[in-house]
Scaffold this motif. Sequence first.
Motif, PDB file in Angstrom:
ATOM      1  N   CYS A 119      78.329   1.921 -25.612  1.00 20.76           N
ATOM      2  CA  CYS A 119      78.870   3.273 -25.602  1.00 20.76           C
ATOM      3  C   CYS A 119      80.385   3.187 -25.469  1.00 20.76           C
ATOM      4  CB  CYS A 119      78.269   4.069 -24.444  1.00 20.76           C
ATOM      5  SG  CYS A 119      78.610   5.845 -24.516  1.00 20.76           S
ATOM      6  N   ALA A 120      81.105   4.064 -26.178  1.00 18.94           N
ATOM      7  CA  ALA A 120      82.574   4.019 -26.143  1.00 18.94           C
ATOM      8  C   ALA A 120      83.148   5.335 -26.637  1.00 18.94           C
ATOM      9  CB  ALA A 120      83.083   2.877 -27.015  1.00 18.94           C
ATOM     10  N   PHE A 121      84.399   5.536 -26.314  1.00 17.16           N
ATOM     11  CA  PHE A 121      85.228   6.516 -27.021  1.00 17.16           C
ATOM     12  C   PHE A 121      86.325   5.746 -27.727  1.00 17.16           C
ATOM     13  CE2 PHE A 121      83.282   9.998 -24.645  1.00 17.16           C
ATOM     14  CZ  PHE A 121      83.287  11.001 -25.612  1.00 17.16           C
ATOM     15  N   HIS A 122      86.473   6.021 -29.014  1.00 19.63           N
ATOM     16  CA  HIS A 122      87.343   5.264 -29.917  1.00 19.63           C
ATOM     17  C   HIS A 122      88.643   6.052 -30.129  1.00 19.63           C
ATOM     18  CE1 HIS A 122      88.654   2.991 -33.406  1.00 19.63           C
ATOM     19  NE2 HIS A 122      87.566   2.228 -33.382  1.00 19.63           N
ATOM     20  N   ASN A 123      89.470   6.122 -29.087  1.00 15.05           N
ATOM     21  CA  ASN A 123      90.748   6.825 -29.199  1.00 15.05           C
ATOM     22  C   ASN A 123      91.677   6.055 -30.128  1.00 15.05           C
ATOM     23  OD1 ASN A 123      89.571   7.064 -26.338  1.00 15.05           O
ATOM     24  ND2 ASN A 123      90.896   8.850 -26.475  1.00 15.05           N
ATOM     25  N   THR A 124      92.093   6.682 -31.227  1.00 14.62           N
ATOM     26  CA  THR A 124      92.957   6.017 -32.196  1.00 14.62           C
ATOM     27  C   THR A 124      94.207   6.851 -32.410  1.00 14.62           C
ATOM     28  OG1 THR A 124      90.878   5.413 -33.298  1.00 14.62           O
ATOM     29  CG2 THR A 124      92.933   4.749 -34.350  1.00 14.62           C
ATOM     30  N   LEU A 125      95.369   6.259 -32.129  1.00 16.45           N
ATOM     31  CA  LEU A 125      96.643   6.952 -32.165  1.00 16.45           C
ATOM     32  C   LEU A 125      97.418   6.581 -33.418  1.00 16.45           C
ATOM     33  CD1 LEU A 125      97.641   6.330 -28.438  1.00 16.45           C
ATOM     34  CD2 LEU A 125      96.287   8.196 -29.390  1.00 16.45           C
TER      35      LEU A 125
ATOM     36  N   ALA B 113      78.030   5.454 -30.059  1.00 12.90           N
ATOM     37  CA  ALA B 113      76.754   5.153 -29.410  1.00 12.90           C
ATOM     38  C   ALA B 113      75.656   5.235 -30.477  1.00 12.90           C
ATOM     39  CB  ALA B 113      76.455   6.149 -28.270  1.00 12.90           C
ATOM     40  N   PRO B 114      74.643   4.395 -30.385  1.00 16.13           N
ATOM     41  CA  PRO B 114      74.406   3.339 -29.403  1.00 16.13           C
ATOM     42  C   PRO B 114      75.041   2.003 -29.772  1.00 16.13           C
ATOM     43  CG  PRO B 114      72.502   3.566 -30.809  1.00 16.13           C
ATOM     44  CD  PRO B 114      73.492   4.597 -31.277  1.00 16.13           C
ATOM     45  N   ASN B 115      75.931   2.009 -30.770  1.00 12.03           N
ATOM     46  CA  ASN B 115      76.567   0.781 -31.238  1.00 12.03           C
ATOM     47  C   ASN B 115      78.071   0.885 -31.050  1.00 12.03           C
ATOM     48  OD1 ASN B 115      76.794  -1.753 -32.573  1.00 12.03           O
ATOM     49  ND2 ASN B 115      77.207  -0.730 -34.522  1.00 12.03           N
ATOM     50  N   PHE B 116      78.716  -0.249 -30.762  1.00 16.08           N
ATOM     51  CA  PHE B 116      80.169  -0.318 -30.743  1.00 16.08           C
ATOM     52  C   PHE B 116      80.565  -1.577 -31.497  1.00 16.08           C
ATOM     53  CE2 PHE B 116      84.236  -1.423 -28.412  1.00 16.08           C
ATOM     54  CZ  PHE B 116      84.994  -0.451 -29.036  1.00 16.08           C
ATOM     55  N   GLY B 117      80.956  -1.376 -32.760  1.00 16.99           N
ATOM     56  CA  GLY B 117      81.276  -2.509 -33.611  1.00 16.99           C
ATOM     57  C   GLY B 117      80.696  -2.326 -35.000  1.00 16.99           C
ATOM     58  N   PRO B 118      80.608  -3.398 -35.775  1.00 16.93           N
ATOM     59  CA  PRO B 118      80.188  -3.276 -37.175  1.00 16.93           C
ATOM     60  C   PRO B 118      78.729  -2.900 -37.333  1.00 16.93           C
ATOM     61  CG  PRO B 118      80.353  -5.573 -36.540  1.00 16.93           C
ATOM     62  CD  PRO B 118      80.908  -4.786 -35.396  1.00 16.93           C
TER      63      PRO B 118
ATOM     64  N   SER C 156      85.189   1.204 -23.379  1.00 18.69           N
ATOM     65  CA  SER C 156      83.809   0.952 -23.794  1.00 18.69           C
ATOM     66  C   SER C 156      82.987   0.241 -22.735  1.00 18.69           C
ATOM     67  CB  SER C 156      83.814   0.076 -25.058  1.00 18.69           C
ATOM     68  OG  SER C 156      84.169  -1.267 -24.739  1.00 18.69           O
ATOM     69  N   VAL C 157      81.676   0.269 -22.964  1.00 19.96           N
ATOM     70  CA  VAL C 157      80.776  -0.763 -22.453  1.00 19.96           C
ATOM     71  C   VAL C 157      80.221  -1.414 -23.713  1.00 19.96           C
ATOM     72  CG1 VAL C 157      78.913   0.949 -22.162  1.00 19.96           C
ATOM     73  CG2 VAL C 157      78.725  -1.292 -21.092  1.00 19.96           C
ATOM     74  N   GLY C 158      80.653  -2.638 -23.949  1.00 21.92           N
ATOM     75  CA  GLY C 158      80.326  -3.338 -25.181  1.00 21.92           C
ATOM     76  C   GLY C 158      80.890  -4.737 -25.126  1.00 21.92           C
ATOM     77  N   ALA C 159      80.763  -5.471 -26.227  1.00 20.83           N
ATOM     78  CA  ALA C 159      81.260  -6.837 -26.309  1.00 20.83           C
ATOM     79  C   ALA C 159      82.328  -6.893 -27.383  1.00 20.83           C
ATOM     80  CB  ALA C 159      80.127  -7.808 -26.617  1.00 20.83           C
ATOM     81  N   TRP C 160      83.618  -6.766 -26.949  1.00 23.97           N
ATOM     82  CA  TRP C 160      84.707  -6.597 -27.883  1.00 23.97           C
ATOM     83  C   TRP C 160      84.296  -5.450 -28.819  1.00 23.97           C
ATOM     84  CZ3 TRP C 160      83.079 -11.627 -26.545  1.00 23.97           C
ATOM     85  CH2 TRP C 160      83.955 -12.287 -25.672  1.00 23.97           C
TER      86      TRP C 160
END
Length: 423
Positions: free
Chosen positions: A179-185, A92-97, A333-337
């Motif tokens: 906004c997102a949670f970036h769960n990475t396995l 947050a507040p960004n999801f992406g590059p 997320s709430v985002g665009a890809w």
Amino acid sequence: MTNSDEKAMVSRVTGIGGRKASFLENATLRMQIEDIGGMIPVFCNVQDRRQINAHWVPWFRPNSEKPYKDAEDGHFWKSDILYNIAGNFPCAPNFGPGHIMNGLTMPAHGWTANLKWTYKKSGLDEGCGAAWVLTEMESPDAAMPLSFKKIDALVPGQSVHYSALSIRNSGGGDTEICCAFHNTLGPPFLEPGCFISAAADTWMTPPPGGEFDETTRLALGAEFPALSKAPLSFGGKTDISVVPSPIGYTDFATGVIPRTARLGWSAVVNPDLKLAYISFFPGPASIADAAGEDEVILYFNDLWMQYGGRPFTPWAPWDGGPDLTYCLGAENSVGAWAYGLDYARSLRRILGSPTTVTIPAGGEKTLYYGCLFAPYEKKILDSGIVGIDMEESELVCKSATEFWKFDADPGFGIIRRIREGLR
């Protein structure tokens, strides 16, 4: 049921590379939440002497205590987030590059994933014995005057990490954010043959013009009804619900969660280890509740399938070298890809659902989020999870023919109470 003798504990530790962190544990789960970016590299299921970590710890993550400096480190790591990235973290507040938006510099995945969270305090809940930690962060740019408060908690008798991420807007105008949670396995939990599933009922790959143009095997800008029917760029279809070995591609797909869903979720099951990793959160239908207007609702499941398609640093040891990175982003997320806040603001909607959430002037919204990592028995979930229902104190996970119940608090009553006590 919870054993009355079970306890949860919280402490402050110094991790590898001198990274300050909070360490939470109970009888079945151990986790480390770093101050920098809220990164969670350690998320271990505990069974007697065996401890299996679900989260990705990149091979390129530095172990020195030297902070990132672009002039010295940028040629390899490209950005400070890739210098510290690991496991799960809030975006947050960004999801992406990273990008420039109206003169404001927005780092990749936002300030919450890059800056240092300030540890405020921790303790044990008097009601259920949950261990909790409170951290805070302020916007570094007065042009977007947001403040962030995060509570993380473990409950005795549950293999679940609960988070409450509150975002306050002290400015005079409404602010649209992602906004997102970036769960990475990653290994050892992630391996070929794991099964991916999610609440989404329609999927779509990102349109051309982004970071996946040169790495994807999937057709770009394509809509499809199920993970088992993902269209390939060179014709035909493939089943992306089954995790392959490293195949030389890096793909991304977004699924829209039905607006009728009261619970959003995504899951990865390892049938060899008999372990399930499940993220869950209030679904779009929950916004009709009295508290829903003050909550962040995540509308999308996102899959970042990093299976060896990036022959450049830091994924590879040198530009043109072999991509040594094998992980899976099972994000929500709430985002665009993952194309960034400015793009999400301009697009407005994907598959009928909003790509931003508005934090009103002088107001606050909170995202409630849970991550479960727990074993199941026999072969009940060996072929993956097809649906999840919530009961008062359980998540009911359905396979094609059976179901398995995990102890949990899908209504987030416990962490809501902890948050109220810390206001």
